[in-house]
Design a protein around this motif. Structure first.
Motif, PDB file in Angstrom:
ATOM      1  N   GLY A 101       0.788  -1.224   0.000  1.00  0.00           N
ATOM      2  CA  GLY A 101       0.000   0.000   0.000  1.00  0.00           C
ATOM      3  C   GLY A 101       0.817   1.269   0.000  1.00  0.00           C
ATOM      4  O   GLY A 101       0.292   2.351  -0.235  1.00  0.00           O
ATOM      5  N   HIS A 102       2.132   1.153   0.242  1.00  0.00           N
ATOM      6  CA  HIS A 102       2.996   2.321   0.239  1.00  0.00           C
ATOM      7  C   HIS A 102       4.431   1.853   0.067  1.00  0.00           C
ATOM      8  O   HIS A 102       4.808   0.790   0.558  1.00  0.00           O
ATOM      9  CB  HIS A 102       2.851   3.115   1.543  1.00  0.00           C
ATOM     10  N   MET A 103       5.251   2.677  -0.600  1.00  0.00           N
ATOM     11  CA  MET A 103       6.632   2.281  -0.857  1.00  0.00           C
ATOM     12  C   MET A 103       7.502   2.326   0.389  1.00  0.00           C
ATOM     13  O   MET A 103       8.537   1.658   0.454  1.00  0.00           O
ATOM     14  CB  MET A 103       7.249   3.162  -1.954  1.00  0.00           C
ATOM     15  N   GLU A 104       7.116   3.130   1.380  1.00  0.00           N
ATOM     16  CA  GLU A 104       7.977   3.310   2.543  1.00  0.00           C
ATOM     17  C   GLU A 104       7.293   3.019   3.879  1.00  0.00           C
ATOM     18  O   GLU A 104       7.941   2.532   4.801  1.00  0.00           O
ATOM     19  CB  GLU A 104       8.511   4.743   2.563  1.00  0.00           C
ATOM     20  N   ASN A 105       6.015   3.315   3.999  1.00  0.00           N
ATOM     21  CA  ASN A 105       5.346   3.187   5.292  1.00  0.00           C
ATOM     22  C   ASN A 105       5.168   1.736   5.706  1.00  0.00           C
ATOM     23  O   ASN A 105       5.179   0.822   4.878  1.00  0.00           O
ATOM     24  CB  ASN A 105       3.976   3.866   5.250  1.00  0.00           C
ATOM     25  N   CYS A 157      11.066 -14.894   1.911  1.00  0.00           N
ATOM     26  CA  CYS A 157      10.210 -13.737   1.639  1.00  0.00           C
ATOM     27  C   CYS A 157      10.945 -12.445   1.976  1.00  0.00           C
ATOM     28  O   CYS A 157      11.788 -12.409   2.881  1.00  0.00           O
ATOM     29  CB  CYS A 157       8.868 -13.822   2.344  1.00  0.00           C
ATOM     30  N   ASN A 158      10.619 -11.387   1.226  1.00  0.00           N
ATOM     31  CA  ASN A 158      11.272 -10.105   1.420  1.00  0.00           C
ATOM     32  C   ASN A 158      10.349  -8.968   1.002  1.00  0.00           C
ATOM     33  O   ASN A 158       9.335  -9.179   0.334  1.00  0.00           O
ATOM     34  CB  ASN A 158      12.604 -10.046   0.650  1.00  0.00           C
ATOM     35  N   ARG A 159      10.717  -7.766   1.422  1.00  0.00           N
ATOM     36  CA  ARG A 159      10.022  -6.555   1.003  1.00  0.00           C
ATOM     37  C   ARG A 159      10.981  -5.673   0.222  1.00  0.00           C
ATOM     38  O   ARG A 159      12.089  -5.374   0.676  1.00  0.00           O
ATOM     39  CB  ARG A 159       9.494  -5.764   2.211  1.00  0.00           C
ATOM     40  N   VAL A 160      10.534  -5.250  -0.964  1.00  0.00           N
ATOM     41  CA  VAL A 160      11.208  -4.216  -1.727  1.00  0.00           C
ATOM     42  C   VAL A 160      10.158  -3.180  -2.090  1.00  0.00           C
ATOM     43  O   VAL A 160       9.173  -3.503  -2.760  1.00  0.00           O
ATOM     44  CB  VAL A 160      11.890  -4.775  -2.989  1.00  0.00           C
ATOM     45  N   THR A 161      10.314  -1.970  -1.607  1.00  0.00           N
ATOM     46  CA  THR A 161       9.342  -0.876  -1.723  1.00  0.00           C
ATOM     47  C   THR A 161       7.961  -1.372  -1.287  1.00  0.00           C
ATOM     48  O   THR A 161       7.797  -1.782  -0.152  1.00  0.00           O
ATOM     49  CB  THR A 161       9.359  -0.247  -3.138  1.00  0.00           C
ATOM     50  N   SER A 162       6.984  -1.400  -2.190  1.00  0.00           N
ATOM     51  CA  SER A 162       5.597  -1.676  -1.776  1.00  0.00           C
ATOM     52  C   SER A 162       5.158  -3.118  -1.989  1.00  0.00           C
ATOM     53  O   SER A 162       3.963  -3.402  -1.950  1.00  0.00           O
ATOM     54  CB  SER A 162       4.644  -0.746  -2.533  1.00  0.00           C
ATOM     55  N   ASP A 163       6.104  -4.042  -2.217  1.00  0.00           N
ATOM     56  CA  ASP A 163       5.733  -5.427  -2.493  1.00  0.00           C
ATOM     57  C   ASP A 163       6.309  -6.378  -1.454  1.00  0.00           C
ATOM     58  O   ASP A 163       7.474  -6.259  -1.047  1.00  0.00           O
ATOM     59  CB  ASP A 163       6.217  -5.856  -3.878  1.00  0.00           C
ATOM     60  N   PHE A 164       5.490  -7.346  -1.058  1.00  0.00           N
ATOM     61  CA  PHE A 164       5.854  -8.411  -0.136  1.00  0.00           C
ATOM     62  C   PHE A 164       5.893  -9.686  -0.965  1.00  0.00           C
ATOM     63  O   PHE A 164       4.858 -10.257  -1.301  1.00  0.00           O
ATOM     64  CB  PHE A 164       4.812  -8.479   0.981  1.00  0.00           C
ATOM     65  N   LEU A 165       7.112 -10.145  -1.342  1.00  0.00           N
ATOM     66  CA  LEU A 165       7.293 -11.295  -2.223  1.00  0.00           C
ATOM     67  C   LEU A 165       7.631 -12.536  -1.402  1.00  0.00           C
ATOM     68  O   LEU A 165       8.548 -12.507  -0.574  1.00  0.00           O
ATOM     69  CB  LEU A 165       8.404 -11.023  -3.235  1.00  0.00           C
ATOM     70  N   ILE A 166       6.890 -13.634  -1.655  1.00  0.00           N
ATOM     71  CA  ILE A 166       7.012 -14.878  -0.893  1.00  0.00           C
ATOM     72  C   ILE A 166       7.109 -16.033  -1.872  1.00  0.00           C
ATOM     73  O   ILE A 166       6.473 -16.018  -2.930  1.00  0.00           O
ATOM     74  CB  ILE A 166       5.774 -15.063   0.013  1.00  0.00           C
ATOM     75  N   TRP A 167       7.881 -17.055  -1.524  1.00  0.00           N
ATOM     76  CA  TRP A 167       7.937 -18.226  -2.408  1.00  0.00           C
ATOM     77  C   TRP A 167       8.136 -19.507  -1.591  1.00  0.00           C
ATOM     78  O   TRP A 167       8.704 -19.501  -0.507  1.00  0.00           O
ATOM     79  CB  TRP A 167       9.041 -18.084  -3.458  1.00  0.00           C
ATOM     80  N   TYR A 168       7.653 -20.610  -2.186  1.00  0.00           N
ATOM     81  CA  TYR A 168       7.755 -21.935  -1.560  1.00  0.00           C
ATOM     82  C   TYR A 168       8.047 -22.974  -2.640  1.00  0.00           C
ATOM     83  O   TYR A 168       7.455 -22.925  -3.726  1.00  0.00           O
ATOM     84  CB  TYR A 168       6.448 -22.326  -0.864  1.00  0.00           C
ATOM     85  N   ASP A 169       8.923 -23.922  -2.326  1.00  0.00           N
ATOM     86  CA  ASP A 169       9.128 -25.076  -3.208  1.00  0.00           C
ATOM     87  C   ASP A 169       8.013 -26.082  -2.963  1.00  0.00           C
ATOM     88  O   ASP A 169       7.768 -26.474  -1.816  1.00  0.00           O
ATOM     89  CB  ASP A 169      10.493 -25.714  -2.954  1.00  0.00           C
ATOM     90  N   VAL A 170       7.327 -26.511  -4.033  1.00  0.00           N
ATOM     91  CA  VAL A 170       6.111 -27.311  -3.868  1.00  0.00           C
ATOM     92  C   VAL A 170       6.134 -28.634  -4.626  1.00  0.00           C
ATOM     93  O   VAL A 170       5.115 -29.327  -4.675  1.00  0.00           O
ATOM     94  CB  VAL A 170       4.863 -26.498  -4.296  1.00  0.00           C
TER      95      VAL A 170
END
Length: 521
Positions: A101-105, A157-170
């Protein structure tokens, strides 16, 4: 719900490497050079180490839910149909990207991902519940380079600016060609988040084709990161172009090649591949902030060298300011290999114990005078240890007056097209130990030697106690090395010294591979 099935058309090993354990990824990310990512906003450069590399007899495929509906939906169920049977999957990873929802908050999010590998909607497995509860500070912060940049929540998982990126091996969870993913986004205290919309769900699968009618192996790369570019970088005087490298030198004989990018942005970026020329592109809005684009790059692949891709935002002056942002987490490349490649991984031509065989224990001659010694078959556990060049060994010790040895048979008729070739190339990796004399000698059987009685010919040798890679190649009279009736090529790795009362002959095989190079390629 949106579903779109995409296959990255086949394109196309020194030695073929195993997949990286997920637990090792956090270190690989952490040591990435800051200069490799956007210097103003921060980012994580796309690398193969963060994703994976491998080979398959099938293809690399992805399916995606582009998300970002106009209204927040706390729970999304998405179905996907794979192009293969579950047993044919070599690697599979699921990605989820939630918008903060925001790049920094700091607007905390809790993202719970469940996966149903048989697609019945009943047997969900919870892959994880990840919580993002931190602000984001640009590396270039109010004129000073003191910002933190990318935030690592954990190793997946990590945050870069406004995105929360997550991954799993399935891959271990998939038991059907139909699978379901359930993503729930909330605040950690279960109240509605400020935004929390899902930008994308992506399933990437590398799979084999057991029929293997084409007799081709495809090399695939999943270069993963979380990189970004914006007009702010240029405005501050630090223009940025990202880049990523694919180790295509591993391809023996490059054939059809395809490149795919999957940006998390409202507008596509600019890309080059192995040249300064920009790749042509459209702006395919599969989602408001997710898209994909692919290219046939066959003519841009050079044998024996690596490939590189550059990426960055599009800088058209007539575009609105907000569209000056560009972000990319994934670049996928496949290159078909026109050589015929055999190893015991089940991700190349042939299958262990069906048309490729390994034998263990010992021999009393240096080298043996027949092509069937040693003759104790490997079992399933043994074959699993020699699939990859990964430091896992099948080892044997010899009795007194014997040499420890491993023998390998490759039936080249299991690929009916493998008939016209101008070289036989052999790779063996391992070690041989003996206080009386360390090292290993690698041989190939010549069926026509000694007036048709046959004999081993040396390909390579070493006298080291450490792990070594031995190689050898035949480029003439190739029919002499293939049996007339069984169509076998026989390879022997033998420890250099016999066991005696003071020392023991031991052989350790890590990996073995046979490559037939096609004629006129």
């Amino acid at each position: 719900m949106f579903q779109n099935i995409n296959s990255i058309s086949k394109g196309g090993t020194t030695p073929i490497v195993p997949l990286l354990p997920l637990g090792a990824l956090v270190l690989l990310f952490a040591i990435a050079s800051p200069a490799a990512a956007d210097p103003y906003l921060g980012g994580i450069n796309l690398t193969t180490a963060n994703g994976t590399y491998g080979t398959v007899t099938g293809d690399l495929w992805f399916d995606a839910y582009p998300g970002f509906d106009s209204a927040y939906d706390p729970s999304i169920t998405w179905g996907s149909t794979l192009p293969c049977d579950p047993d044919d999957i070599a690697w599979a990873r699921l990605y989820v990207d939630a918008y903060i929802g925001h790049m920094e908050n700091n607007y905390p999010l809790k993202v719970t991902t469940k996966f149903d590998g048989d697609g019945d909607g009943v047997n969900y497995v919870t892959l994880g519940s990840e919580i993002m509860n931190t602000n984001y500070v640009f590396p270039y912060n109010n004129g000073v380079w003191d910002g933190q940049g990318p935030i690592w929540i954990n190793d997946h998982c990590n945050r870069v600016t406004s995105d929360f990126l997550i991954w799993y091996d399935v891959s271990d969870y998939i038991t059907s060609s139909d699978v379901l993913t359930l993503v729930n986004v909330s605040k950690p205290d279960d109240t509605q988040p400020l935004d929390g919309r899902v930008k994308a769900i992506i399933l990437v699968v590398a799979y084999n084709n057991q029929a293997c009618e084409s007799c081709n192996v495809t090399h695939y790369w999943v270069n993963q990161g979380h990189d970004t570019d914006s007009y702010k970088t240029d405005d501050e005087g630090y223009p940025y172009t990202g880049n990523t490298t694919f180790d295509t030198s591993a391809v023996y004989t490059p054939g059809e090649a395809n490149l795919t990018v999957l940006p998390l942005s409202s507008f596509n970026g600019n890309y080059t591949f192995n040249s300064d020329d920009q790749l042509t592109w459209a702006n395919p809005h599969q989602g408001s902030y997710f898209q994909w684009q692919n290219w046939d790059v066959t003519s841009l692949i050079s044998g024996g060298s690596n490939s590189y891709m550059t990426y960055g935002r599009n800088e058209e002056d007539d575009r609105p300011l907000y569209s000056g942002y560009f972000k990319i987490p994934l670049a996928l490349l496949t290159v078909e290999d026109e050589s015929y490649i055999y190893d015991f991984s089940n991700n190349t031509l042939g299958r262990a114990g069906i048309c490729m065989f390994a034998y263990k224990y010992q021999t009393d001659s240096n080298p043996p005078s027949t092509s069937d010694d040693p003759n104790v078959p490997f079992n399933t556990a043994d074959y699993n240890l020699i699939k990859y060049d990964d430091g896992q060994f099948r080892d044997n010790s010899a009795d007194i007056d014997y040499y420890a040895a491993h023998r390998f048979e490759f039936n080249v008729s299991c690929c009916s097209n493998a008939s016209a070739f101008d070289a036989i190339n052999v790779t063996w990796n391992g070690k041989g130990l003996n206080n009386a004399g360390n090292g290993v000698t690698l041989y190939i059987w010549n069926y026509s030697a000694n007036d048709g009685a046959g004999a081993y010919e040396e390909l390579d040798s070493c006298n080291d106690a450490t792990e070594q890679t031995l190689t050898g190649e035949k480029t003439s009279s190739l029919d002499d090395y293939i049996s007339d009736d069984t169509k076998l090529i026989t390879i022997l790795a033998k420890q250099n010294s016999k066991t005696d009362f003071e020392s023991t002959s031991e052989i350790y095989t890590d990996y073995v591979k046979l490559v037939l190079r096609p004629v006129n390629i």
